[in-house]
Design a protein around this motif. Structure first.
Motif, PDB file in Angstrom:
ATOM      1  N   SER A 140       0.860  -1.181   0.000  1.00 19.63           N
ATOM      2  CA  SER A 140       0.000   0.000   0.000  1.00 19.63           C
ATOM      3  C   SER A 140       0.894   1.228   0.000  1.00 19.63           C
ATOM      4  CB  SER A 140      -0.936   0.000   1.226  1.00 19.63           C
ATOM      5  OG  SER A 140      -0.183  -0.045   2.423  1.00 19.63           O
ATOM      6  N   CYS A 141       0.282   2.388  -0.076  1.00 17.99           N
ATOM      7  CA  CYS A 141       0.998   3.646  -0.233  1.00 17.99           C
ATOM      8  C   CYS A 141       1.951   3.910   0.927  1.00 17.99           C
ATOM      9  CB  CYS A 141      -0.024   4.779  -0.334  1.00 17.99           C
ATOM     10  SG  CYS A 141       0.691   6.429  -0.426  1.00 17.99           S
ATOM     11  N   ALA A 142       3.214   4.194   0.606  1.00 23.44           N
ATOM     12  CA  ALA A 142       4.199   4.587   1.609  1.00 23.44           C
ATOM     13  C   ALA A 142       4.030   6.071   1.936  1.00 23.44           C
ATOM     14  CB  ALA A 142       5.608   4.290   1.111  1.00 23.44           C
ATOM     15  N   TYR A 143       4.805   6.528   2.906  1.00 20.74           N
ATOM     16  CA  TYR A 143       4.687   7.918   3.387  1.00 20.74           C
ATOM     17  C   TYR A 143       6.080   8.539   3.352  1.00 20.74           C
ATOM     18  CZ  TYR A 143       3.128  11.747   6.480  1.00 20.74           C
ATOM     19  OH  TYR A 143       2.808  12.972   7.020  1.00 20.74           O
ATOM     20  N   PHE A 144       6.322   9.362   2.331  1.00 18.72           N
ATOM     21  CA  PHE A 144       7.641   9.945   2.099  1.00 18.72           C
ATOM     22  C   PHE A 144       7.718  11.300   2.814  1.00 18.72           C
ATOM     23  CE2 PHE A 144       6.969   6.908  -1.239  1.00 18.72           C
ATOM     24  CZ  PHE A 144       8.211   6.343  -1.445  1.00 18.72           C
ATOM     25  N   THR A 145       8.460  11.336   3.910  1.00 19.49           N
ATOM     26  CA  THR A 145       8.564  12.568   4.687  1.00 19.49           C
ATOM     27  C   THR A 145       9.575  13.539   4.106  1.00 19.49           C
ATOM     28  OG1 THR A 145      10.180  11.541   6.172  1.00 19.49           O
ATOM     29  CG2 THR A 145       7.845  11.396   6.793  1.00 19.49           C
ATOM     30  N   LEU A 151      12.263   3.578  -0.185  1.00 20.15           N
ATOM     31  CA  LEU A 151      10.974   2.903  -0.010  1.00 20.15           C
ATOM     32  C   LEU A 151      10.850   2.251   1.359  1.00 20.15           C
ATOM     33  CD1 LEU A 151       8.265   1.907  -1.156  1.00 20.15           C
ATOM     34  CD2 LEU A 151       9.471  -0.100  -2.011  1.00 20.15           C
ATOM     35  N   ASP A 152      11.875   1.526   1.803  1.00 19.04           N
ATOM     36  CA  ASP A 152      11.778   0.824   3.079  1.00 19.04           C
ATOM     37  C   ASP A 152      11.516   1.792   4.226  1.00 19.04           C
ATOM     38  OD1 ASP A 152      12.407  -1.277   1.470  1.00 19.04           O
ATOM     39  OD2 ASP A 152      14.306  -1.779   2.448  1.00 19.04           O
ATOM     40  N   ALA A 153      12.257   2.907   4.251  1.00  9.80           N
ATOM     41  CA  ALA A 153      12.065   3.908   5.298  1.00  9.80           C
ATOM     42  C   ALA A 153      10.686   4.561   5.186  1.00  9.80           C
ATOM     43  CB  ALA A 153      13.162   4.961   5.227  1.00  9.80           C
ATOM     44  N   ALA A 154      10.218   4.784   3.958  1.00 10.05           N
ATOM     45  CA  ALA A 154       8.911   5.414   3.762  1.00 10.05           C
ATOM     46  C   ALA A 154       7.776   4.505   4.222  1.00 10.05           C
ATOM     47  CB  ALA A 154       8.725   5.795   2.299  1.00 10.05           C
ATOM     48  N   GLN A 155       7.938   3.201   4.048  1.00 10.28           N
ATOM     49  CA  GLN A 155       6.909   2.292   4.544  1.00 10.28           C
ATOM     50  C   GLN A 155       6.908   2.249   6.068  1.00 10.28           C
ATOM     51  OE1 GLN A 155       4.520   1.378   2.955  1.00 10.28           O
ATOM     52  NE2 GLN A 155       4.961   0.589   0.914  1.00 10.28           N
ATOM     53  N   GLU A 156       8.086   2.328   6.679  1.00  7.38           N
ATOM     54  CA  GLU A 156       8.133   2.416   8.135  1.00  7.38           C
ATOM     55  C   GLU A 156       7.489   3.716   8.623  1.00  7.38           C
ATOM     56  OE1 GLU A 156      12.081   1.825   9.566  1.00  7.38           O
ATOM     57  OE2 GLU A 156      12.271  -0.165   8.679  1.00  7.38           O
ATOM     58  N   ALA A 157       7.707   4.799   7.881  1.00  7.08           N
ATOM     59  CA  ALA A 157       7.093   6.077   8.238  1.00  7.08           C
ATOM     60  C   ALA A 157       5.576   5.993   8.126  1.00  7.08           C
ATOM     61  CB  ALA A 157       7.639   7.189   7.345  1.00  7.08           C
ATOM     62  N   LYS A 158       5.088   5.258   7.127  1.00  8.17           N
ATOM     63  CA  LYS A 158       3.633   5.057   6.976  1.00  8.17           C
ATOM     64  C   LYS A 158       3.062   4.339   8.187  1.00  8.17           C
ATOM     65  CE  LYS A 158       1.952   1.564   5.221  1.00  8.17           C
ATOM     66  NZ  LYS A 158       1.722   1.409   3.792  1.00  8.17           N
ATOM     67  N   ILE A 159       3.759   3.306   8.651  1.00 10.01           N
ATOM     68  CA  ILE A 159       3.292   2.568   9.827  1.00 10.01           C
ATOM     69  C   ILE A 159       3.267   3.470  11.046  1.00 10.01           C
ATOM     70  CG2 ILE A 159       3.902   0.710  11.417  1.00 10.01           C
ATOM     71  CD1 ILE A 159       4.838  -0.912   8.991  1.00 10.01           C
ATOM     72  N   ARG A 160       4.304   4.287  11.228  1.00  8.43           N
ATOM     73  CA  ARG A 160       4.320   5.215  12.371  1.00  8.43           C
ATOM     74  C   ARG A 160       3.178   6.217  12.271  1.00  8.43           C
ATOM     75  NH1 ARG A 160       9.946   4.856  11.679  1.00  8.43           N
ATOM     76  NH2 ARG A 160      10.004   6.705  10.351  1.00  8.43           N
ATOM     77  N   HIS A 161       2.913   6.691  11.048  1.00  9.02           N
ATOM     78  CA  HIS A 161       1.856   7.679  10.839  1.00  9.02           C
ATOM     79  C   HIS A 161       0.492   7.091  11.208  1.00  9.02           C
ATOM     80  CE1 HIS A 161       0.737  11.572   9.332  1.00  9.02           C
ATOM     81  NE2 HIS A 161      -0.060  11.089   8.401  1.00  9.02           N
ATOM     82  N   ILE A 162       0.266   5.861  10.819  1.00  9.18           N
ATOM     83  CA  ILE A 162      -0.997   5.189  11.145  1.00  9.18           C
ATOM     84  C   ILE A 162      -1.088   4.922  12.638  1.00  9.18           C
ATOM     85  CG2 ILE A 162      -2.227   2.991  10.883  1.00  9.18           C
ATOM     86  CD1 ILE A 162      -1.311   3.019   7.937  1.00  9.18           C
ATOM     87  N   ALA A 163       0.014   4.448  13.218  1.00 12.98           N
ATOM     88  CA  ALA A 163       0.019   4.176  14.657  1.00 12.98           C
ATOM     89  C   ALA A 163      -0.285   5.439  15.453  1.00 12.98           C
ATOM     90  CB  ALA A 163       1.369   3.596  15.071  1.00 12.98           C
ATOM     91  N   ALA A 164       0.255   6.576  15.006  1.00 13.84           N
ATOM     92  CA  ALA A 164       0.007   7.840  15.697  1.00 13.84           C
ATOM     93  C   ALA A 164      -1.475   8.176  15.704  1.00 13.84           C
ATOM     94  CB  ALA A 164       0.806   8.958  15.030  1.00 13.84           C
ATOM     95  N   LYS A 165      -2.138   7.965  14.584  1.00 12.87           N
ATOM     96  CA  LYS A 165      -3.558   8.307  14.490  1.00 12.87           C
ATOM     97  C   LYS A 165      -4.448   7.332  15.258  1.00 12.87           C
ATOM     98  CE  LYS A 165      -3.196  10.684  10.043  1.00 12.87           C
ATOM     99  NZ  LYS A 165      -3.698  10.804   8.659  1.00 12.87           N
ATOM    100  N   LEU A 166      -3.926   6.143  15.551  1.00  9.60           N
ATOM    101  CA  LEU A 166      -4.705   5.169  16.307  1.00  9.60           C
ATOM    102  C   LEU A 166      -4.662   5.427  17.807  1.00  9.60           C
ATOM    103  CD1 LEU A 166      -3.849   1.872  14.397  1.00  9.60           C
ATOM    104  CD2 LEU A 166      -6.079   2.996  14.519  1.00  9.60           C
ATOM    105  N   LEU A 167      -3.729   6.267  18.267  1.00 12.50           N
ATOM    106  CA  LEU A 167      -3.651   6.596  19.690  1.00 12.50           C
ATOM    107  C   LEU A 167      -3.616   5.336  20.558  1.00 12.50           C
ATOM    108  CD1 LEU A 167      -6.260   9.386  19.276  1.00 12.50           C
ATOM    109  CD2 LEU A 167      -4.061   9.847  20.346  1.00 12.50           C
TER     110      LEU A 167
END
Length: 416
Positions: A140-145, A151-167
């Motif tokens: 799925s879509c990665a998150y390029f900060t 790509l690998d770092a951007a996918q990790e950033a995507k996971i962190r971004h989602i985790a942040a919104k899940l509180l």
């Protein structure tokens, strides 16, 4: 030269030269990019003229339409830039009208059909997905900060971004709808000491995710089930769904959000991550629908938000990711090309041409055709999340998840 005549009417951006089965050439359009196509038989030429949005993909992957000069990317870019003119062509307007009329039928995904559609795409060889995905197998879509991010770092950033919104809070129960190969579920468990249930309809994904949980020693906190989310009857503190909503279908949106509401505890939070379109309701490209994602559809927000309102859920945060998926797909395309010979040996040249066209067409749909990704945070309670978005950035800065420390069972097997 029926195909060339059609192109002459619709192509103004970019240059296409067409060599017909008799060897005659005609050039249409102007400017860059430039590409030369050869049509190998008259039946294909007619099919291309009558139904280009289906025939071009079929003819290319079957070797009846070849590129003599330029690249496949050039050809798809020209097609993308002139798509609006093609849509105004009388024959195409009829085809699009019929497709729009039938779209609820095309997107009808009851339990048995949803299982079959998932198997069609996601139960392909592990070697295929290993060839282009990151170590977490985030499909799925990665998150390029930042622009230089890999790509690998951007996918990790995507996971962190989602985790942040899940509180997330330790001890909570999390449901991952459409969990893929389990990378997100395992990461959330490690980052926040939560319990995660991941559900998927893919036999291959379920097997891989379960093996990875065991290899990571997380089977006591992360489990995966081969089950449709509609059959669940538990309650969860958090619900997340990434890259699955595109397979739900317009006629099932009420069913989806109604189930999310039922599954969420009163103070629960959900996060939906999905491909969307910025220009209003539409239809799925017929070639993509037949060969890549049967039953799939990327919705406009105008189709999603009214259903959320009907189900009495709060949309507590909406974020639009624009070119992040284009960059993700570029990385996937480049990685796949490096393994193309291996994939041709695993499948065949026809499959490789199909997959190349899928990756290129998808990338350009985000660059030129109005596709994007939306993340919608949902809650039952108006006070379930903070009133400002500061917590998202604060969590991302504070969290340093060792995502790659989750063992890959495939890598372990190779080492032995």
């Amino acid at each position: 030269m029926f195909f060339a005549k059609l192109l002459a009417r619709v192509v103004s951006k970019g240059t296409i030269s067409v060599i017909d089965p008799a060897g005659k050439s005609r050039t249409v359009g102007s400017g860059m990019p430039k590409v030369t196509l050869r049509v190998h038989d008259w039946r294909t030429d007619l099919h291309l003229a009558v139904h280009p949005t289906m025939a071009a993909g079929e003819a290319y992957m079957n070797g009846r339409l070849t590129i003599e000069d330029g690249t496949l990317y050039d050809f798809v870019e020209i097609a993308s830039r002139n798509l609006d003119d093609l849509a105004s062509h009388p024959v195409q307007r009829v085809i699009d009208g019929v497709s729009a009329f039938l779209r609820r039928v095309q997107q009808h995904n009851p339990l048995h059909r949803a299982q079959r559609n998932v198997t069609h795409h996601y139960d392909l060889s592990d070697r295929l997905y290993e060839s282009f995905l990151d170590p977490q197998r985030q499909y799925s879509c990665a998150y390029f900060t930042h622009p230089e991010m890999g790509l690998d770092a951007a996918q990790e950033a995507k996971i962190r971004h989602i985790a942040a919104k899940l509180l997330l809070k330790p001890g909570q129960r999390v449901l991952d709808i459409g969990c893929g190969w389990g990378g997100l579920a395992l990461a959330l468990a490690r980052m926040a000491d939560v319990e995660v249930l991941g559900v998927t309809l893919s036999v291959g994904q379920h097997k891989y995710a379960s093996e990875r949980a065991r290899a990571a020693g997380l089977e006591d906190r992360v489990r995966f089930e081969l089950r449709d989310y509609r059959l669940l009857d538990e309650e969860f503190d958090r619900v997340v769904s990434v890259g699955m909503f595109e397979h739900v279908g317009v006629g099932h949106y009420g069913e989806f959000f109604g189930k999310v509401r039922t599954l969420l505890k009163p103070d629960g939070v959900a996060l939906l991550h999905s491909i969307g379109r910025h220009d209003g309701p539409g239809v799925t490209n017929p070639w993509i629908r037949r060969y890549i994602f049967p039953g799939g559809y990327s919705p406009a927000l105008s189709e999603v938000l009214p259903v959320i309102e009907t189900e009495r859920l709060w949309a507590t945060d909406i974020e639009i990711l624009r070119l992040h998926y284009a960059e993700t797909l570029r990385h996937w395309r480049e990685r796949f090309e490096k393994h193309r010979a291996e994939m041709a040996a695993l499948y065949d040249e026809r499959f490789c041409r199909m997959w190349e066209l899928y990756l290129i067409g998808s990338e350009l749909s985000f660059r030129l055709m109005g596709h994007m990704v939306f993340q919608i945070q949902l809650a039952k309670d108006i006070e379930a999340v903070p009133l400002t978005r500061d917590y998202i950035g604060a969590f991302e800065k504070a969290s340093t998840p060792a995502l790659r420390s989750v063992p890959d069972p495939k890598a372990k097997a190779k080492a032995n």
